[in-house]
Structures are given as C-alpha cells and as structure tokens.
Design a protein around this motif. Structure first.
Motif, PDB file in Angstrom:
ATOM      1  N   VAL A 170     -53.348  -1.205  -6.247  1.00 17.08           N
ATOM      2  CA  VAL A 170     -53.953   0.089  -5.899  1.00 17.08           C
ATOM      3  C   VAL A 170     -52.895   1.191  -5.927  1.00 17.08           C
ATOM      4  O   VAL A 170     -53.095   2.263  -6.525  1.00 17.08           O
ATOM      5  CB  VAL A 170     -54.621   0.031  -4.510  1.00 17.08           C
ATOM      6  N   ILE A 171     -51.763   0.931  -5.283  1.00 13.67           N
ATOM      7  CA  ILE A 171     -50.684   1.928  -5.226  1.00 13.67           C
ATOM      8  C   ILE A 171     -50.177   2.248  -6.631  1.00 13.67           C
ATOM      9  O   ILE A 171     -49.979   3.416  -6.984  1.00 13.67           O
ATOM     10  CB  ILE A 171     -49.531   1.412  -4.338  1.00 13.67           C
ATOM     11  N   LEU A 172     -49.997   1.226  -7.439  1.00 14.06           N
ATOM     12  CA  LEU A 172     -49.500   1.428  -8.804  1.00 14.06           C
ATOM     13  C   LEU A 172     -50.514   2.198  -9.645  1.00 14.06           C
ATOM     14  O   LEU A 172     -50.140   3.101 -10.410  1.00 14.06           O
ATOM     15  CB  LEU A 172     -49.197   0.074  -9.450  1.00 14.06           C
ATOM     16  N   ALA A 173     -51.791   1.858  -9.521  1.00 15.41           N
ATOM     17  CA  ALA A 173     -52.822   2.536 -10.306  1.00 15.41           C
ATOM     18  C   ALA A 173     -52.929   4.004  -9.927  1.00 15.41           C
ATOM     19  O   ALA A 173     -53.060   4.870 -10.805  1.00 15.41           O
ATOM     20  CB  ALA A 173     -54.167   1.840 -10.114  1.00 15.41           C
ATOM     21  N   VAL A 174     -52.853   4.299  -8.647  1.00 14.75           N
ATOM     22  CA  VAL A 174     -52.912   5.698  -8.190  1.00 14.75           C
ATOM     23  C   VAL A 174     -51.748   6.498  -8.757  1.00 14.75           C
ATOM     24  O   VAL A 174     -51.881   7.693  -9.055  1.00 14.75           O
ATOM     25  CB  VAL A 174     -52.918   5.755  -6.646  1.00 14.75           C
ATOM     26  N   ASN A 175     -50.623   5.831  -8.963  1.00 15.53           N
ATOM     27  CA  ASN A 175     -49.433   6.493  -9.501  1.00 15.53           C
ATOM     28  C   ASN A 175     -49.323   6.349 -11.022  1.00 15.53           C
ATOM     29  O   ASN A 175     -48.230   6.491 -11.588  1.00 15.53           O
ATOM     30  CB  ASN A 175     -48.175   5.927  -8.835  1.00 15.53           C
ATOM     31  N   ASN A 176     -50.455   6.072 -11.666  1.00 21.19           N
ATOM     32  CA  ASN A 176     -50.555   6.029 -13.137  1.00 21.19           C
ATOM     33  C   ASN A 176     -49.744   4.901 -13.784  1.00 21.19           C
ATOM     34  O   ASN A 176     -49.481   4.951 -14.991  1.00 21.19           O
ATOM     35  CB  ASN A 176     -50.144   7.373 -13.749  1.00 21.19           C
ATOM     36  N   GLN A 177     -49.358   3.901 -13.031  1.00 21.09           N
ATOM     37  CA  GLN A 177     -48.648   2.749 -13.584  1.00 21.09           C
ATOM     38  C   GLN A 177     -49.673   1.635 -13.836  1.00 21.09           C
ATOM     39  O   GLN A 177     -49.703   0.611 -13.158  1.00 21.09           O
ATOM     40  CB  GLN A 177     -47.553   2.304 -12.626  1.00 21.09           C
ATOM     41  N   LEU A 178     -50.518   1.866 -14.849  1.00 24.10           N
ATOM     42  CA  LEU A 178     -51.676   1.008 -15.058  1.00 24.10           C
ATOM     43  C   LEU A 178     -51.296  -0.383 -15.566  1.00 24.10           C
ATOM     44  O   LEU A 178     -51.956  -1.368 -15.232  1.00 24.10           O
ATOM     45  CB  LEU A 178     -52.656   1.676 -16.022  1.00 24.10           C
ATOM     46  N   VAL A 179     -50.258  -0.468 -16.377  1.00 23.27           N
ATOM     47  CA  VAL A 179     -49.829  -1.777 -16.880  1.00 23.27           C
ATOM     48  C   VAL A 179     -49.292  -2.643 -15.743  1.00 23.27           C
ATOM     49  O   VAL A 179     -49.626  -3.828 -15.636  1.00 23.27           O
ATOM     50  CB  VAL A 179     -48.770  -1.613 -17.992  1.00 23.27           C
ATOM     51  N   SER A 180     -48.472  -2.053 -14.893  1.00 21.54           N
ATOM     52  CA  SER A 180     -47.955  -2.798 -13.732  1.00 21.54           C
ATOM     53  C   SER A 180     -49.083  -3.175 -12.789  1.00 21.54           C
ATOM     54  O   SER A 180     -49.096  -4.276 -12.218  1.00 21.54           O
ATOM     55  CB  SER A 180     -46.911  -1.952 -12.994  1.00 21.54           C
ATOM     56  N   ALA A 181     -50.044  -2.266 -12.632  1.00 21.44           N
ATOM     57  CA  ALA A 181     -51.208  -2.561 -11.791  1.00 21.44           C
ATOM     58  C   ALA A 181     -51.968  -3.764 -12.344  1.00 21.44           C
ATOM     59  O   ALA A 181     -52.425  -4.634 -11.591  1.00 21.44           O
ATOM     60  CB  ALA A 181     -52.123  -1.340 -11.704  1.00 21.44           C
ATOM     61  N   ALA A 182     -52.102  -3.816 -13.673  1.00 21.35           N
ATOM     62  CA  ALA A 182     -52.806  -4.937 -14.311  1.00 21.35           C
ATOM     63  C   ALA A 182     -52.100  -6.252 -13.999  1.00 21.35           C
ATOM     64  O   ALA A 182     -52.752  -7.277 -13.744  1.00 21.35           O
ATOM     65  CB  ALA A 182     -52.882  -4.714 -15.813  1.00 21.35           C
ATOM     66  N   PHE A 183     -50.771  -6.259 -14.016  1.00 24.33           N
ATOM     67  CA  PHE A 183     -50.014  -7.476 -13.720  1.00 24.33           C
ATOM     68  C   PHE A 183     -50.342  -7.985 -12.323  1.00 24.33           C
ATOM     69  O   PHE A 183     -50.596  -9.192 -12.122  1.00 24.33           O
ATOM     70  CB  PHE A 183     -48.514  -7.212 -13.833  1.00 24.33           C
ATOM     71  N   PHE A 184     -50.360  -7.093 -11.331  1.00 23.58           N
ATOM     72  CA  PHE A 184     -50.622  -7.522  -9.954  1.00 23.58           C
ATOM     73  C   PHE A 184     -52.088  -7.904  -9.758  1.00 23.58           C
ATOM     74  O   PHE A 184     -52.399  -8.762  -8.922  1.00 23.58           O
ATOM     75  CB  PHE A 184     -50.200  -6.430  -8.969  1.00 23.58           C
ATOM     76  N   VAL A 185     -52.987  -7.286 -10.513  1.00 30.32           N
ATOM     77  CA  VAL A 185     -54.387  -7.707 -10.455  1.00 30.32           C
ATOM     78  C   VAL A 185     -54.531  -9.120 -10.989  1.00 30.32           C
ATOM     79  O   VAL A 185     -55.206  -9.962 -10.380  1.00 30.32           O
ATOM     80  CB  VAL A 185     -55.278  -6.731 -11.258  1.00 30.32           C
ATOM     81  N   PHE A 186     -53.893  -9.406 -12.125  1.00 32.15           N
ATOM     82  CA  PHE A 186     -53.962 -10.760 -12.679  1.00 32.15           C
ATOM     83  C   PHE A 186     -53.338 -11.771 -11.721  1.00 32.15           C
ATOM     84  O   PHE A 186     -53.819 -12.906 -11.595  1.00 32.15           O
ATOM     85  CB  PHE A 186     -53.262 -10.817 -14.037  1.00 32.15           C
ATOM     86  N   LEU A 187     -52.267 -11.360 -11.030  1.00 37.48           N
ATOM     87  CA  LEU A 187     -51.659 -12.238 -10.031  1.00 37.48           C
ATOM     88  C   LEU A 187     -52.632 -12.486  -8.883  1.00 37.48           C
ATOM     89  O   LEU A 187     -52.772 -13.616  -8.401  1.00 37.48           O
ATOM     90  CB  LEU A 187     -50.368 -11.601  -9.506  1.00 37.48           C
ATOM     91  N   GLY A 188     -53.328 -11.429  -8.455  1.00 35.78           N
ATOM     92  CA  GLY A 188     -54.316 -11.573  -7.397  1.00 35.78           C
ATOM     93  C   GLY A 188     -55.456 -12.485  -7.798  1.00 35.78           C
ATOM     94  O   GLY A 188     -55.926 -13.309  -6.998  1.00 35.78           O
ATOM     95  N   ILE A 189     -55.921 -12.365  -9.039  1.00 31.87           N
ATOM     96  CA  ILE A 189     -56.998 -13.220  -9.531  1.00 31.87           C
ATOM     97  C   ILE A 189     -56.532 -14.678  -9.589  1.00 31.87           C
ATOM     98  O   ILE A 189     -57.308 -15.606  -9.328  1.00 31.87           O
ATOM     99  CB  ILE A 189     -57.488 -12.728 -10.910  1.00 31.87           C
ATOM    100  N   PHE A 190     -55.263 -14.886  -9.916  1.00 33.62           N
ATOM    101  CA  PHE A 190     -54.677 -16.233  -9.901  1.00 33.62           C
ATOM    102  C   PHE A 190     -54.782 -16.837  -8.498  1.00 33.62           C
ATOM    103  O   PHE A 190     -55.235 -17.978  -8.327  1.00 33.62           O
ATOM    104  CB  PHE A 190     -53.221 -16.163 -10.350  1.00 33.62           C
ATOM    105  N   PHE A 191     -54.393 -16.058  -7.486  1.00 33.10           N
ATOM    106  CA  PHE A 191     -54.492 -16.537  -6.102  1.00 33.10           C
ATOM    107  C   PHE A 191     -55.958 -16.742  -5.711  1.00 33.10           C
ATOM    108  O   PHE A 191     -56.287 -17.672  -4.971  1.00 33.10           O
ATOM    109  CB  PHE A 191     -53.829 -15.550  -5.144  1.00 33.10           C
ATOM    110  N   ASP A 192     -56.832 -15.872  -6.213  1.00 35.73           N
ATOM    111  CA  ASP A 192     -58.259 -15.968  -5.903  1.00 35.73           C
ATOM    112  C   ASP A 192     -58.847 -17.274  -6.428  1.00 35.73           C
ATOM    113  O   ASP A 192     -59.700 -17.890  -5.784  1.00 35.73           O
ATOM    114  CB  ASP A 192     -58.997 -14.769  -6.518  1.00 35.73           C
ATOM    115  N   PHE A 193     -58.399 -17.693  -7.600  1.00 36.18           N
ATOM    116  CA  PHE A 193     -58.887 -18.958  -8.173  1.00 36.18           C
ATOM    117  C   PHE A 193     -58.413 -20.147  -7.340  1.00 36.18           C
ATOM    118  O   PHE A 193     -59.188 -21.059  -7.038  1.00 36.18           O
ATOM    119  CB  PHE A 193     -58.407 -19.100  -9.617  1.00 36.18           C
ATOM    120  N   PHE A 194     -57.162 -20.114  -6.948  1.00 39.85           N
ATOM    121  CA  PHE A 194     -56.596 -21.283  -6.288  1.00 39.85           C
ATOM    122  C   PHE A 194     -56.921 -21.356  -4.798  1.00 39.85           C
ATOM    123  O   PHE A 194     -56.772 -22.427  -4.196  1.00 39.85           O
ATOM    124  CB  PHE A 194     -55.080 -21.339  -6.501  1.00 39.85           C
ATOM    125  N   ASP A 195     -57.371 -20.259  -4.177  1.00 44.39           N
ATOM    126  CA  ASP A 195     -57.750 -20.386  -2.764  1.00 44.39           C
ATOM    127  C   ASP A 195     -59.026 -21.219  -2.640  1.00 44.39           C
ATOM    128  O   ASP A 195     -59.126 -22.091  -1.774  1.00 44.39           O
ATOM    129  CB  ASP A 195     -57.883 -19.023  -2.080  1.00 44.39           C
TER     130      ASP A 195
END
Length: 249
Positions: free
Chosen positions: A21-46
């Motif tokens: 969220v913080i990265l996306a608000v600051n226009n760092q969309l590629v970095s935001a995508a990385f952390f979203v994919f990391l979050g989805i990874f954790f979401d699958f394994f929980d």
C-alpha cells in the motif's frame, strides 16, 4: 504452539500488503507488485498449513479475509487509481491557460476519473464477505478469487515496466481500457460462475485433468510471453473453468 503458525503466515500476508500500500501510494508500482506477490504466497500457505496441522479455526478464517482485504483488495484499487492517473493528460503545461469551458469540464472529469479505480477495492470487499458466508465454496470458487484478480491488475505495471512498447502503452494507458477493466474486474469477482480450485485431493490425472492442463499451459505462457502471460493466464483460467462446467454437465 502449532495452532499459531497459520495465523502468523496470515499476518505476514497482511504485513506484505501494508508495505505494498505504501509503495503503491508513492508510485512504486513494481515494488508494490513484488510485496503483493509475497503476500499472496503467504496467503496460499496459511491455509495449507492450517489443513496439514489440522488447526483450522473461525479466527483464522476471519483473519485471512481481513489480510486479503488489504493485499488483494486495497492494493489493486490503489494501483488502478494510479494507472488511471497515468492515462490522463498533463494539465500543468503552457496550454492550460488557453483551456475552453469544455476543456475545464474535461479537467473536472479527469480529476474524478482515477477514483473509479477504487471500485476494484469495493468489489473485492463484497466478494470476500460473500465467500465467508458461502459454505459451498470448498472445492471450487464462485467468481474470480481476489488474489487472481489482484495478479491481473498488478500485471499491468509489470508489463509497462519490462515489456513496454508504443502499442502496449497505447492499450494499457488508455483510460477507457482501464475503466472497462475496472468494471469487468468487479463483475467477474462476484459473478455466479463456478471456477475450479487448484486443490489436489490426489495426484491422479483423471481427477485433476483440468488442473494439469492449466498448470502446463500457464508454464508455456510464462516462458513464451513473460509478463504478458499474466492476463493471458487469468483468461485461460476463466475459459477452462467454463469448459469444465460445460463438460461436467
């Protein structure tokens, strides 16, 4: 102790989404995508950990949805907002002083337009709420899961960053394309369409043919198309699900 492992993974999902969220608000969309994919990874394994450890709980279910609301709800809405901003003309140049009355009306419309991207967040919240009270969605999904929808939207800035061309920019940074995708996203999130889940009860081909076909074709798409494979894979998922529904009947 083991009962806390799935919830810890869910909180890592929320933590990753909060950073995104913080990265996306600051226009760092590629970095935001990385952390979203990391979050989805954790979401699958929980969920995987909860099933394997046999510690599923109502608390875990609610916590999972709250985390998904940030990672797979708020973030894609912000990213769509930012993409709509990028699709609009720059009004701070020397021609601004020569704007006609009609142009000022367009300016007001353009100032409002990016907020349409937040409809993705609203559609995601509605989808997550429906999922929590729907007891049927155990072996399949009804409507596109929020992580898949998020991957679709987060794929756009990745394509712009790593596979950009004049044609691709003209398509992705077209405000009408983005508005259309926003409304389509809200619809497919909540559509009454049965979509197969990537849950293997066994590894036999007969019982999982549609899943194996999807995974193999997805791998081929990634190798051939790279980041453009992201929307292609989501489309493939929808097509195969519809095909599976028709053939199963």
């Amino acid at each position: 102790m083991k009962k806390h492992i799935p919830n810890a993974l869910t909180l890592l999902n929320l933590f990753s989404g909060s950073i995104a969220v913080i990265l996306a608000v600051n226009n760092q969309l590629v970095s935001a995508a990385f952390f979203v994919f990391l979050g989805i990874f954790f979401d699958f394994f929980d969920g995987f950990a909860a099933r394997k450890l046999n510690v599923s709980s109502e608390l875990g279910l609610q916590l999972d949805s709250l985390a998904d609301m940030v990672t797979s709800g708020l973030v894609p809405g912000i990213v769509m907002y930012k993409l709509l901003e990028l699709s609009l003309p720059v009004w701070g140049d020397s021609e601004a002083s020569e704007l006609t009355a009609l142009s000022f009306e367009n300016l007001e419309f353009n100032m409002i337009l990016p907020f349409f991207g937040l409809l993705v967040t609203l559609g995601s919240a509605y989808r997550l709420a429906k999922f929590n009270i729907d007891e049927e969605q155990q072996s399949y999904f009804k409507g596109l899961p929020t992580p898949a929808n998020t991957i679709l939207i987060l794929g756009l800035p990745l394509i712009l960053e790593f596979q950009s061309s004049e044609v691709i920019q003209a398509i992705i940074l077209n405000k009408w394309f983005l508005i259309g995708l926003t409304f389509l996203s809200c619809y497919i999130l909540n559509a009454d369409i049965k979509l197969f889940a990537l849950k293997f009860k066994n590894f036999g081909f007969k019982d999982n043919a549609i899943r194996y076909v999807f995974l193999i074709l997805s791998l081929v798409f990634i190798v051939v198309l790279k980041f453009i494979a992201i929307p292609a894979i989501i489309l493939l998922y929808l097509i195969l699900s519809v095909f599976d529904n028709v053939t199963s009947k």
